[in-house]
Design an enzyme around this catalytic site. Structure first.
Site, short mmCIF file in Angstrom:
data_model
loop_
_atom_site.label_atom_id
_atom_site.label_comp_id
_atom_site.label_asym_id
_atom_site.label_seq_id
_atom_site.Cartn_x
_atom_site.Cartn_y
_atom_site.Cartn_z
N SER A 1 5.98 22.29 5.12
CA SER A 1 6.29 22.86 6.42
C SER A 1 5.66 22.04 7.55
O SER A 1 5.80 20.82 7.59
CB SER A 1 5.86 24.33 6.45
OG SER A 1 6.47 25.02 7.51
N ASP B 1 16.47 26.76 1.89
CA ASP B 1 15.57 26.88 3.04
C ASP B 1 16.40 26.80 4.32
O ASP B 1 17.36 26.02 4.40
CB ASP B 1 14.54 25.75 3.02
CG ASP B 1 13.47 25.89 4.09
OD1 ASP B 1 13.37 26.98 4.70
OD2 ASP B 1 12.73 24.92 4.31
N HIS C 1 11.97 27.71 1.07
CA HIS C 1 10.96 26.93 1.78
C HIS C 1 9.78 26.57 0.89
O HIS C 1 9.17 25.52 1.07
CB HIS C 1 10.48 27.75 2.99
CG HIS C 1 9.65 26.99 3.96
ND1 HIS C 1 10.14 25.94 4.70
CD2 HIS C 1 8.35 27.13 4.34
CE1 HIS C 1 9.19 25.47 5.50
NE2 HIS C 1 8.09 26.17 5.29
#
Length: 467
Positions: A167, A378, A438
């Site tokens: 991320s 994601d 994610h």
């Protein structure tokens, strides 16, 4: 989990700045064998304290021709705790219930978790003005920490370091990679940089916000009218970024997320196949402008509750501020795990939407191995957006890379179920991980572990089957 009796403290002295490094050694016995551990604080700047935790793998293979790797894990947020999230919820040896994790990355490498930037997790600042405001400042602090750990340890110097990120951590990773290279060239840092791996990383916010609307439209989550509004807000962000109005771009990014949440009937930004109500990612009572760290916390709390049932006893904050804090023994009384998270987030508002494509280009040009891996479902860091920023690279090998086909990935005892795809050219590698959102290591642990072995060229890189 039992802690050995011989827990002792060693005090090292930073000869350059006379800043003490508190280092704790312990020997832990768990269901996956004996794990040697070290943890401690480094005062990276006066009154700015960074916490680290190093696990040394019991499956280490000593092969001079193929050195055992070390993985540095950088969490997102900014403000997400690698010592907490990455360690106990994703890739460490024990899960949030302190049970052995079958798919721990410790099978392929030693694991170094750091709560970075300062103010994250157990890390803390004594003065709020000491919080970092840019990715470069965070990289400078991390480089200082690595100097303290590697320069004083001949064994660590023999192991190539691989920086893995998730991320927002991807932005930290590429800026750190460049900072580390400069420190090595200046002979200030004794380590070998094996590579940088970017998992679902927030490298180019502009490309991600332009990916959201079309992707949700193709998935039937929004209609044409909503697509037009989404593209309009994305265009506003593009203009703000072009004019250097980064804080305003962060505000518009938040507006776009809220709009798409409403237009899609609350799609899950960490897995666009799910609804917010079924697998919530945010805490409704808070304002989440740029606050991915809080998303992490609630996402994993709900995920583990759904897996283990309502009776799960160890949510992450309770674990970190309870048994783990007690075990570590060096956390100051006035420091709470995650207590300064919002300070970190607020301080980095102006940097949140800045792209780091040029840093990826520089790493590639310098010959550093760069791996990109992304979860298929994601949304927040959608693969569509990743491919868009990859196409903007100025690296001289890009066109050759783009012209290549992909190789399918399998894992476990089946060669019929495709788990992903991979392709590479020279020092650029790209993994498409199917069925993952994610948090790739959580959603697809088997193929993730296999991928890590390939990236790090781990001596212990046999095919791993999860039972």
């Amino acid at each position: 989990m039992a802690i050995g009796k011989d827990v002792f403290f060693l005090l090292f002295l930073n000869l350059n700045a006379f800043i003490p490094l508190l280092r704790v050694n312990a020997y832990v016995t768990s269901g996956i064998g004996n794990i040697s551990e070290e943890w401690g604080y480094v005062e990276v700047r006066p009154k700015a304290h960074m916490f680290w935790w190093l696990y040394k793998s019991p499956q280490r293979v000593d092969d001079p021709a193929k050195p055992w790797p070390v993985i540095l894990w950088l969490q997102g947020g900014p403000g997400g705790s690698g010592v907490g999230f990455g360690n106990f919820l994703e890739i460490g040896p024990l899960d949030v219930n302190l049970e052995p994790r079958n798919s721990t990355w410790l099978q392929k490498a030693d694991l170094l978790f750091v709560d970075s930037p300062v103010g994250t997790g157990y890390s803390y600042v004594e003065d709020e003005n000491l919080a970092v405001t840019t990715d470069e400042e965070a990289a400078t602090d991390l480089t200082f920490l690595l100097k303290q750990l590697f320069n004083a340890d001949n064994n660590l110097q023999k192991s190539p370091l691989y920086i893995f990120a998730e991320s927002y951590g991807g932005k930290f990773a590429v800026t750190l990679g460049i900072s580390v290279l400069k420190a090595i060239e200046a002979r200030e840092l004794k380590l070998h940089l094996g590579g940088v791996a970017l998992g679902d990383s927030w490298i180019s916010p502009e490309d991600f916000v332009f990916s959201w609307g079309p992707l949700l439209k193709d998935m039937s989550r929004i209609d044409s009218s909503s697509l037009n509004e989404s593209n309009s807000l994305a265009e506003k962000i593009r203009q703000q970024l072009a004019e250097g109005r980064y804080a305003e771009a962060t505000d518009t990014w938040s507006d776009l997320e809220h709009y798409l949440g409403s237009a899609s009937n609350d799609v899950d930004f960490y897995n666009f196949l799910l609804d917010y109500a079924n697998d919530p990612v945010v805490l409704k009572e808070k304002d989440f402008k740029g606050q991915m760290a809080w998303r992490y916390l609630n996402y994993f709390s709900r995920k583990y509750s759904s897996i283990n049932g309502a009776g799960v006893s160890n949510d992450l904050p309770s674990l970190m501020n309870g048994p783990i804090r007690k075990k570590l023994r060096i956390i100051p009384e006035n420091v709470t795990w995650g207590g300064q998270t919002e300070l970190v987030l607020d301080a980095m508002t102006n940097d949140f939407m800045k792209p780091r494509i040029e840093e990826v280009d520089e790493l590639l040009a310098r010959g550093v191995n760069v791996t990109i891996y992304n979860g298929q479902v994601d949304l927040i860091c959608a693969t569509k957006g990743v491919e868009a920023w990859v196409n903007k690279l100025k690296w001289d090998g890009l066109q050759s890379f783009l012209s290549l086909g992909r190789t399918p990935l399998f894992c476990g005892d089946s060669d019929r179920t495709t788990k992903g795809f991979v392709k590479s050219y020279k020092n650029l590698f790209f993994y498409w991980i199917l069925g993952a959102g994610h948090f790739v290591p959580v959603d697809q642990p088997c193929v993730s572990l296999q991928m890590v072995g390939n990236i790090t060229q781990s001596p212990n890189n046999g095919v791993y089957i999860i039972h």
